[in-house]
Design a protein around this motif. Structure first.
Motif, short mmCIF file in Angstrom:
data_model
loop_
_atom_site.label_atom_id
_atom_site.label_comp_id
_atom_site.label_asym_id
_atom_site.label_seq_id
_atom_site.Cartn_x
_atom_site.Cartn_y
_atom_site.Cartn_z
N MET A 114 38.60 -13.93 -1.57
CA MET A 114 37.16 -14.51 -1.54
C MET A 114 36.51 -12.98 -1.48
O MET A 114 35.19 -13.10 -1.54
N LEU A 134 37.18 -19.90 4.77
CA LEU A 134 37.18 -19.63 3.25
C LEU A 134 35.92 -20.14 2.38
O LEU A 134 35.92 -20.03 1.16
N ASN A 135 35.02 -20.57 3.52
CA ASN A 135 33.74 -21.04 2.95
C ASN A 135 33.94 -22.52 2.17
O ASN A 135 32.93 -22.57 1.25
N LEU A 136 34.91 -23.24 2.24
CA LEU A 136 34.83 -24.45 1.77
C LEU A 136 33.77 -25.49 2.22
O LEU A 136 33.49 -25.25 3.41
N SER A 137 33.28 -26.28 1.33
CA SER A 137 32.28 -27.05 1.77
C SER A 137 32.96 -28.22 2.64
O SER A 137 34.12 -28.49 2.57
N GLU A 146 42.80 -21.70 -4.11
CA GLU A 146 41.72 -23.15 -3.64
C GLU A 146 40.55 -22.52 -3.52
O GLU A 146 39.41 -23.10 -4.37
N ALA A 147 40.25 -21.46 -2.43
CA ALA A 147 38.67 -21.21 -2.28
C ALA A 147 38.02 -20.57 -3.66
O ALA A 147 36.89 -20.90 -3.66
N ARG A 160 34.69 -30.54 0.60
CA ARG A 160 35.93 -29.95 0.16
C ARG A 160 37.04 -30.10 1.09
O ARG A 160 38.29 -30.33 0.80
N ALA A 208 36.89 -23.13 -5.81
CA ALA A 208 36.06 -23.96 -5.31
C ALA A 208 34.68 -23.28 -4.87
O ALA A 208 33.49 -24.12 -5.06
N VAL A 209 34.60 -22.23 -4.48
CA VAL A 209 33.44 -21.48 -3.66
C VAL A 209 33.03 -20.78 -4.58
O VAL A 209 31.59 -20.49 -5.01
N LYS A 225 29.84 -15.97 2.89
CA LYS A 225 30.50 -15.23 1.76
C LYS A 225 30.93 -13.82 1.90
O LYS A 225 31.63 -13.30 1.15
N ARG A 245 48.41 -21.94 -4.57
CA ARG A 245 47.26 -22.91 -4.51
C ARG A 245 46.68 -22.67 -2.97
O ARG A 245 45.23 -22.66 -3.19
N ASP A 253 40.14 -32.01 -0.01
CA ASP A 253 41.56 -31.18 -0.17
C ASP A 253 42.33 -30.62 0.79
O ASP A 253 43.39 -30.33 0.62
N ARG A 306 26.87 -20.93 4.89
CA ARG A 306 27.76 -20.64 3.66
C ARG A 306 27.15 -19.28 3.08
O ARG A 306 28.34 -18.57 2.60
#
Ligand SMILES: Nc1ncnc2c1ncn2[C@@H]1O[C@H](COP(=O)(O)OP(=O)(O)OP(=O)(O)O)[C@@H](O)[C@H]1O
Ligand SMILES: [Mg+2]
Lengths: 230, 258
Positions: free
Chosen positions: B166, A133-136, B113-114, A139, B117-118, B90, B109, A143, B86
């Motif tokens: 996403m 999901l490309n979260l850092s 979430e992503a 994160r 955040a992203v 994408k 959630r 999270d 990253r």
């Protein structure tokens, strides 16, 4: 006379009752030291465990060595070192702060182990799903990973909090006015140590029992509130 | 023909002494729906996992659009920086065999979430989109449930919605129905079928559901021992496979499926 309270030595019971308010003041110091020390241990232990998981070999290795060293040296020596040696290098800390730092430092070695177990228990698939999901990395820790470890590590952390509480009397050797130190001082002035020391000796098991009851209650309540303890 | 969206060129992938992909070449057109079939251990998951950046590879080149899986000045593949990875991710989303929802988060959630955040989406916009996706997968009423309260089929449908949130150009499915009880397979395939109608979405699907593969794919690739032994339209692969290994494999799985 101490903190405005006079000693009533007419009988053991009267004596005990008359010094309880004084010990109460020391109890507050004891609790403050334990809480502050444990918060510090939680934060520093988390930092150690994250450094140990660093992808940079030198960082993870260095953190592992430091943690091992802290764990293998006695708390009392760390305390003396902070209190008597650091001032030679111009770092002069108040006794209370020194005590909190020493307790926190020692227990950070234990909490970092607990965190490590918690992190290892989070399945690799959770990392992969979060990465997909490309979260850092930040994160993912904040999270996804850390929230999942909390219910797992809470019982072990609770046990360490209780044992830290029991170790706070060592702070009296560097002049922190905790419960034990005050009991000693009362004894010095009244030439009667049995009652004050017994009271201190009783207050600790009462506190740790209360903590244990609290932890067990949490272990029962949390799963019902939807937080799984594994 | 357009330039391919995905191109593996002479990619070598090893796990220690075990070579899984040996000078692997493979290209996928934008919008193409490709199914990978083949025996266990042939490297199908590895191809998807490399695309998702979950697995490094040793030699060769891989490009996605105009992005390379190499850092431009890097020393070999996957020396790429976090930032470069990253950027690559994408474009790609993945649906796993074991769903891998976040157990401590509600369905909603999990999905928002992503994007928040992203993609820096605002919460209300992300939630609106999440609800749209939940409607698409038929789980609008489950928005406030937790994964453990859902069946496997429902969890997988949430996982698909989560990946779609996403807005990937490429969606990877690694045996999305293999962990499901038989009666739950249909509902997940139904959602994938809906997505297969999206013209712009490129799909790579690893599955043992041959009938489904035949129905939705533009192309079927038969894998064995880290190579594509045979590929073509589903009609051709399933009706008249040329390679003996393909024939043998299809015979074994099709008799297994009855
Ligand atoms: N992390 C790993 N470490 C070592 N070997 C691995 C690893 N992951 C996969 N392999 C090996 O690589 C080969 C290819 O695995 P892969 O998962 O890509 O196969 P697959 O085609 O997806 O098979 P399946 O149908 O069983 O999922 C297998 O021999 C597998 O054992
Ligand atoms: Mg696989």
């Amino acid at each position: 006379m101490m903190y405005g309270f006079t000693y009533d030595t007419s009988s053991r019971l009267a004596y005990a009752l008359s010094i309880l308010p004084i010990l109460g003041i020391g109890l507050i110091v004891t609790l403050e030291a334990a809480v502050a020390g444990f918060v510090f241990a939680l934060v520093l232990g988390l930092a150690w465990s994250l450094l140990r998981r660093s992808r940079i070999r030198a960082v993870s290795w260095g953190a592992a060595c430091i943690v091992e060293f802290i764990r293998d040296t006695p708390l009392l020596i760390q305390l003396f070192f902070l209190y008597y040696v650091l001032p030679d290098y111009g770092v002069i800390l108040p006794a209370f702060l020194t005590g909190v730092l020493a307790l926190g430092l020692q227990y950070s070695a234990y909490t970092s182990e607990v965190y490590r177990g918690g992190f290892d228990a989070v399945p690799r698939e959770q990392w992969e799903a979060a990465t997909a999901l490309n979260l850092s990395r930040f994160r993912i820790y904040r999270d996804i990973v850390i929230p999942q470890t909390i219910p797992r590590i809470a019982p072990a952390m609770g046990n360490y909090a209780v044992s830290m509480l029991k170790e706070t009397p060592v702070l009296s050797v560097v002049t922190v006015l905790d419960m034990l130190n005050l009991a000693n001082m009362i004894g010095d002035r009244t030439f009667e140590y049995l009652v004050p020391l017994s009271l201190v000796g009783l207050i600790f098991p009462i506190m740790t029992t209360l903590c244990s009851v609290g932890i067990h209650a949490l272990e029962r309540i949390l799963p019902k509130a939807g937080v799984a303890l594994r | 023909m357009n330039p391919p969206l995905i191109r593996f060129t002479d990619v070598n992938k090893r796990f220690g002494p075990l070579t899984v992909l040996d000078r692997f070449n493979f290209a996928v057109q934008p919008g193409e729906k490709v199914t990978l079939i083949g025996p266990s251990g042939s490297g199908k998951s590895t191809v998807l996992r490399i695309l998702m950046t979950l697995e490094p590879f040793q030699e060769g080149t891989l490009t996605l659009g105009d992005l390379s899986y190499h850092e431009p000045n890097g020393r070999g593949p996957f020396m790429a920086s976090d930032k470069h990875l990253r950027d690559l991710r994408k474009n790609v989303g993945m649906v796993f065999q074991s769903f891998n929802l976040f157990p401590h988060m509600s369905v909603l959630r999990n999905i928002v979430e992503a994007p928040i955040a992203v993609l820096d989406m605002r919460r209300d916009a992300a939630e609106a989109r999440a609800l749209e996706l939940l409607r698409l997968v038929g789980l609008l009423d489950k928005r406030d449930q937790f994964p453990s309260q859902l069946s496997g089929g429902q969890q997988q449908r949430v996982a698909i919605a989560r990946a779609m949130a996403m807005r990937p150009r490429v969606l990877l499915f690694d045996e999305p129905t293999s962990a499901l009880d038989p009666q739950l397979v249909g509902e997940v395939l139904g959602v994938i079928r809906t997505l297969a109608h999206e013209h712009d979405l490129t799909m790579l699907l690893v599955t043992h559901e041959m009938r489904f593969a035949r129905e939705i794919s533009d192309r079927v690739c038969f894998f064995a021992a880290g190579r594509i032994v045979e590929q073509g339209t589903p009609e051709r692969i399933f009706s008249s496979p040329e390679q003996p290994r393909t024939q043998e494999f299809l015979k074994s799985v099709l008799t297994g499926q009855g």
